[in-house]
Design a protein around this motif. Structure first.
Motif, PDB file in Angstrom:
ATOM      1  N   PRO A   9       0.820  -1.223   0.000  1.00 31.34           N
ATOM      2  CA  PRO A   9       0.000   0.000   0.000  1.00 31.34           C
ATOM      3  C   PRO A   9       0.849   1.265   0.000  1.00 31.34           C
ATOM      4  O   PRO A   9       0.485   2.262  -0.618  1.00 31.34           O
ATOM      5  N   THR A  10       1.985   1.226   0.684  1.00 34.88           N
ATOM      6  CA  THR A  10       2.868   2.396   0.689  1.00 34.88           C
ATOM      7  C   THR A  10       3.400   2.674  -0.710  1.00 34.88           C
ATOM      8  O   THR A  10       3.495   3.824  -1.136  1.00 34.88           O
ATOM      9  N   ALA A  11       3.754   1.596  -1.423  1.00 36.88           N
ATOM     10  CA  ALA A  11       4.247   1.754  -2.792  1.00 36.88           C
ATOM     11  C   ALA A  11       3.167   2.330  -3.692  1.00 36.88           C
ATOM     12  O   ALA A  11       3.437   3.196  -4.538  1.00 36.88           O
ATOM     13  N   ALA A 149      10.092   7.435  -6.375  1.00 38.17           N
ATOM     14  CA  ALA A 149       8.915   6.639  -6.027  1.00 38.17           C
ATOM     15  C   ALA A 149       9.057   5.207  -6.527  1.00 38.17           C
ATOM     16  O   ALA A 149       8.647   4.257  -5.851  1.00 38.17           O
ATOM     17  N   TYR A 150       9.660   5.039  -7.702  1.00 39.97           N
ATOM     18  CA  TYR A 150       9.866   3.705  -8.272  1.00 39.97           C
ATOM     19  C   TYR A 150      10.798   2.879  -7.399  1.00 39.97           C
ATOM     20  O   TYR A 150      10.532   1.701  -7.106  1.00 39.97           O
ATOM     21  N   VAL A 151      11.895   3.477  -6.951  1.00 35.77           N
ATOM     22  CA  VAL A 151      12.869   2.772  -6.122  1.00 35.77           C
ATOM     23  C   VAL A 151      12.287   2.467  -4.748  1.00 35.77           C
ATOM     24  O   VAL A 151      12.403   1.344  -4.241  1.00 35.77           O
ATOM     25  N   LYS A 152      11.626   3.453  -4.120  1.00 34.52           N
ATOM     26  CA  LYS A 152      11.047   3.234  -2.796  1.00 34.52           C
ATOM     27  C   LYS A 152       9.925   2.199  -2.837  1.00 34.52           C
ATOM     28  O   LYS A 152       9.655   1.534  -1.831  1.00 34.52           O
ATOM     29  N   GLY A 153       9.272   2.063  -4.002  1.00 32.68           N
ATOM     30  CA  GLY A 153       8.194   1.093  -4.151  1.00 32.68           C
ATOM     31  C   GLY A 153       8.667  -0.298  -4.509  1.00 32.68           C
ATOM     32  O   GLY A 153       7.855  -1.160  -4.845  1.00 32.68           O
ATOM     33  N   GLY A 154       9.981  -0.532  -4.452  1.00 38.81           N
ATOM     34  CA  GLY A 154      10.511  -1.861  -4.715  1.00 38.81           C
ATOM     35  C   GLY A 154      10.813  -2.141  -6.174  1.00 38.81           C
ATOM     36  O   GLY A 154      11.011  -3.296  -6.553  1.00 38.81           O
ATOM     37  N   ARG A 155      10.838  -1.101  -7.010  1.00 38.24           N
ATOM     38  CA  ARG A 155      11.154  -1.245  -8.442  1.00 38.24           C
ATOM     39  C   ARG A 155      10.199  -2.202  -9.144  1.00 38.24           C
ATOM     40  O   ARG A 155      10.596  -2.972 -10.038  1.00 38.24           O
ATOM     41  N   ARG A 156       8.920  -2.173  -8.784  1.00 36.65           N
ATOM     42  CA  ARG A 156       7.963  -3.116  -9.366  1.00 36.65           C
ATOM     43  C   ARG A 156       6.805  -2.432 -10.067  1.00 36.65           C
ATOM     44  O   ARG A 156       5.792  -3.066 -10.352  1.00 36.65           O
ATOM     45  N   SER A 157       6.933  -1.152 -10.350  1.00 41.59           N
ATOM     46  CA  SER A 157       5.863  -0.431 -11.032  1.00 41.59           C
ATOM     47  C   SER A 157       6.280  -0.088 -12.457  1.00 41.59           C
ATOM     48  O   SER A 157       7.037   0.855 -12.677  1.00 41.59           O
ATOM     49  N   PRO A 158       5.780  -0.831 -13.454  1.00 43.15           N
ATOM     50  CA  PRO A 158       6.101  -0.497 -14.849  1.00 43.15           C
ATOM     51  C   PRO A 158       5.633   0.901 -15.229  1.00 43.15           C
ATOM     52  O   PRO A 158       6.240   1.559 -16.070  1.00 43.15           O
ATOM     53  N   ILE A 159       4.556   1.357 -14.595  1.00 41.35           N
ATOM     54  CA  ILE A 159       4.027   2.677 -14.913  1.00 41.35           C
ATOM     55  C   ILE A 159       5.027   3.756 -14.514  1.00 41.35           C
ATOM     56  O   ILE A 159       5.353   4.656 -15.295  1.00 41.35           O
ATOM     57  N   LYS A 261       3.514 -13.077 -17.645  1.00 47.65           N
ATOM     58  CA  LYS A 261       3.736 -11.826 -16.926  1.00 47.65           C
ATOM     59  C   LYS A 261       2.778 -10.773 -17.462  1.00 47.65           C
ATOM     60  O   LYS A 261       2.555 -10.678 -18.672  1.00 47.65           O
ATOM     61  N   ALA A 262       2.197 -10.005 -16.540  1.00 45.98           N
ATOM     62  CA  ALA A 262       1.303  -8.913 -16.912  1.00 45.98           C
ATOM     63  C   ALA A 262       1.609  -7.727 -16.013  1.00 45.98           C
ATOM     64  O   ALA A 262       1.229  -7.700 -14.842  1.00 45.98           O
ATOM     65  N   GLY A 263       2.324  -6.732 -16.561  1.00 49.33           N
ATOM     66  CA  GLY A 263       2.687  -5.587 -15.740  1.00 49.33           C
ATOM     67  C   GLY A 263       3.596  -6.001 -14.611  1.00 49.33           C
ATOM     68  O   GLY A 263       4.638  -6.621 -14.802  1.00 49.33           O
ATOM     69  N   CYS A 293       6.211 -18.393  -1.483  1.00 50.04           N
ATOM     70  CA  CYS A 293       7.603 -18.522  -1.939  1.00 50.04           C
ATOM     71  C   CYS A 293       7.824 -17.717  -3.220  1.00 50.04           C
ATOM     72  O   CYS A 293       8.806 -16.981  -3.340  1.00 50.04           O
ATOM     73  N   LEU A 294       6.886 -17.816  -4.167  1.00 50.03           N
ATOM     74  CA  LEU A 294       7.020 -17.090  -5.432  1.00 50.03           C
ATOM     75  C   LEU A 294       6.900 -15.589  -5.234  1.00 50.03           C
ATOM     76  O   LEU A 294       7.535 -14.805  -5.941  1.00 50.03           O
ATOM     77  N   ALA A 295       6.077 -15.180  -4.278  1.00 48.63           N
ATOM     78  CA  ALA A 295       5.947 -13.751  -4.007  1.00 48.63           C
ATOM     79  C   ALA A 295       7.266 -13.158  -3.540  1.00 48.63           C
ATOM     80  O   ALA A 295       7.594 -12.011  -3.873  1.00 48.63           O
ATOM     81  N   ASP A 296       8.036 -13.930  -2.792  1.00 44.19           N
ATOM     82  CA  ASP A 296       9.357 -13.466  -2.346  1.00 44.19           C
ATOM     83  C   ASP A 296      10.366 -13.446  -3.486  1.00 44.19           C
ATOM     84  O   ASP A 296      11.276 -12.613  -3.501  1.00 44.19           O
ATOM     85  N   ILE A 297      10.197 -14.376  -4.437  1.00 44.00           N
ATOM     86  CA  ILE A 297      11.153 -14.484  -5.542  1.00 44.00           C
ATOM     87  C   ILE A 297      10.830 -13.518  -6.679  1.00 44.00           C
ATOM     88  O   ILE A 297      11.707 -12.805  -7.178  1.00 44.00           O
ATOM     89  N   LEU A 298       9.552 -13.492  -7.087  1.00 44.24           N
ATOM     90  CA  LEU A 298       9.141 -12.736  -8.279  1.00 44.24           C
ATOM     91  C   LEU A 298       8.389 -11.453  -7.972  1.00 44.24           C
ATOM     92  O   LEU A 298       8.249 -10.589  -8.837  1.00 44.24           O
ATOM     93  N   GLY A 299       7.867 -11.336  -6.756  1.00 46.52           N
ATOM     94  CA  GLY A 299       6.980 -10.227  -6.462  1.00 46.52           C
ATOM     95  C   GLY A 299       5.537 -10.709  -6.527  1.00 46.52           C
ATOM     96  O   GLY A 299       5.272 -11.917  -6.481  1.00 46.52           O
TER      97      GLY A 299
END
Length: 319
Positions: A9-11, A149-159, A261-263, A293-299
Motif C-alpha cells: 500500500p505504501t508503494a 517513487a519507483y525505487v522506494k516502491g521496490g522497483r515493481r511499477s512499470p508505470i 507476466k502482466a505488468g 515462496c514465489l511472491a518473495d522471488i518474483l513479487g
C-alpha cells in the motif's frame, strides 16, 4: 487461484502521489509547448508540447489503473485486472508512435514546400529560449520524483518506470530542440545559410529519429505479454525449481510450470501429480506455500495448481 503478496500500500501511495504531480506538470508543459510553437513558428516545439500532452493523458489513465492493480478476481474479470497495466503501456506507446509519425509528416511537408519554392515563416527565437529553460527544469524534477517513487516502491511499477523514462526523454527533447534551434542564427553567412528557413524542420526530424526508439522498444517489450507469450526462461526456471522443491517435501510429483507476466504481476500455473489420495485442503495448503515462496522471488504472483497425471504438455489440437 491465489492472489499472493499484494502490492505494498505504501508503494501504491507513492505511485499515486508521483503521478498526480506529473499529471499537472505535463499539462502545463503541453500548453507551454503549443503556445511556444505558435509564438515561435517552430514544429520542434510543437512535437515537444504534444509529447507532454500524451504524458498528461497517460498520467490520468495510469493513476486509475494503478488503483485497480492487484485487486481480487471478479466474475467479469476472472484473472484480475493486472493486464490493464500492460494494455495501457502498449497503447501509450502506439499513441506516441502516431504523434511522432504525424510530426514527421508536418516537418517533411515544410521541407517539400521550401524545395518547391514555397514561403516558410521564419522563426522567432525569444519564446524558444524561455520555453527550453523552463521545460528542462520541470522534466529533471519529474524524472527524479518518478525514479524516487519507483525505487522506494521496490522497483515493481512499470508505470512509474515508463513515466520516469518519458520525463528523461521529454527533457532531452527540450534540450536538443532548444539548443539546435537557438544555434540556427549562428549559421548565417555559412554554406548552410540558404537552408536556414527549414532548419526547424530538420531539427524536428532529427529529434523524431532520436526519440521514436523509446515507444518502439516499449511496444516490442509489452506486446508479448498481451499475446500470452511465456515469461523468460529464467523466470520459468525459478518457478519450476521452487515448485519442485516444495512438491518433493509434500510427497507430490512435479511435472512442469507455465508462467506469464502482466505488468508487475506474474501468473504461474503448476502441474503436479499427488501420487497418492489427497484432500483438496492439502492441495490448497501447497498452493499457499508455493505462492508465498514465489511472491518473495518474483513479487506479486497469482498461482494456480493443476492436478494431472500428464508428464508432458498436452499435444497440439488437430485440425
Amino acid at each position: 487461484m491465489t492472489n499472493g503478496k499484494s502490492p505494498d500500500p505504501t508503494a501504491q501511495e507513492l505511485e499515486q502521489k508521483a503521478l498526480a504531480i506529473g499529471k499537472w506538470a505535463n499539462l502545463f508543459m503541453a500548453f507551454a509547448g503549443i503556445a511556444a510553437s505558435w509564438a515561435s513558428h517552430s514544429d520542434a516545439l510543437l512535437i515537444d508540447g504534444l509529447f507532454s500532452g500524451v504524458n498528461f493523458l497517460s498520467a490520468l489513465v495510469a493513476a486509475r489503473i494503478g488503483r485497480k492493480v492487484g485487486r481480487p478476481a471478479t466474475p467479469s474479470r476472472p484473472w484480475g485486472q493486472d493486464y490493464d497495466e500492460t494494455l495501457f503501456v502498449t497503447f501509450r506507446s502506439l499513441v506516441l508512435i502516431g504523434i511522432l509519425t504525424f510530426a514527421a509528416f508536418v516537418s517533411g511537408s515544410k521541407i517539400f514546400n521550401f524545395v518547391t519554392g514555397g514561403v516558410v515563416t521564419p522563426l522567432v527565437f525569444g519564446p524558444i529560449a524561455i520555453y527550453s529553460v523552463i521545460i528542462v527544469l520541470i522534466c529533471i524534477a519529474l524524472a527524479v520524483i518518478y525514479r524516487r517513487a519507483y525505487v522506494k516502491g521496490g522497483r515493481r511499477s512499470p508505470i512509474l518506470n515508463t513515466e520516469s523514462r518519458a520525463a528523461i526523454i521529454d527533457g532531452g527533447l527540450s534540450i536538443g530542440a532548444g539548443a539546435a534551434l537557438l544555434s540556427i542564427p549562428f549559421l548565417d553567412g555559412t554554406a548552410l545559410q540558404p537552408y536556414l528557413p527549414i532548419g526547424d524542420a530538420v531539427v524536428a526530424l532529427l529529434l523524431i529519429c532520436v526519440v521514436i526508439w523509446q515507444p518502439l522498444t516499449t511496444f516490442r517489450r509489452t506486446l508479448p505479454e498481451l499475446a500470452g507469450v511465456s515469461a523468460p526462461r529464467k523466470t520459468v526456471s525459478l518457478v519450476a525449481r521452487a515448485a519442485r522443491k516444495l512438491a518433493k517435501a509434500d510427497g507430490f510429483v512435479f511435472h512442469r510450470a507455465a508462467v506469464l507476466k502482466a505488468g508487475r504481476f506474474h501468473f504461474a500455473a503448476v502441474y503436479l501429480d499427488p501420487a497418492r489420495p489427497v484432500d483438496a485442503s492439502e492441495v490448497d495448503a501447497f498452493e499457499e506455500k508455493l505462492n508465498a515462496c514465489l511472491a518473495d522471488i518474483l513479487g506479486p504472483t497469482r498461482t494456480e495448481i493443476i492436478v494431472t497425471a500428464r508428464k508432458n504438455s498436452p499435444p497440439p489440437e488437430r485440425r
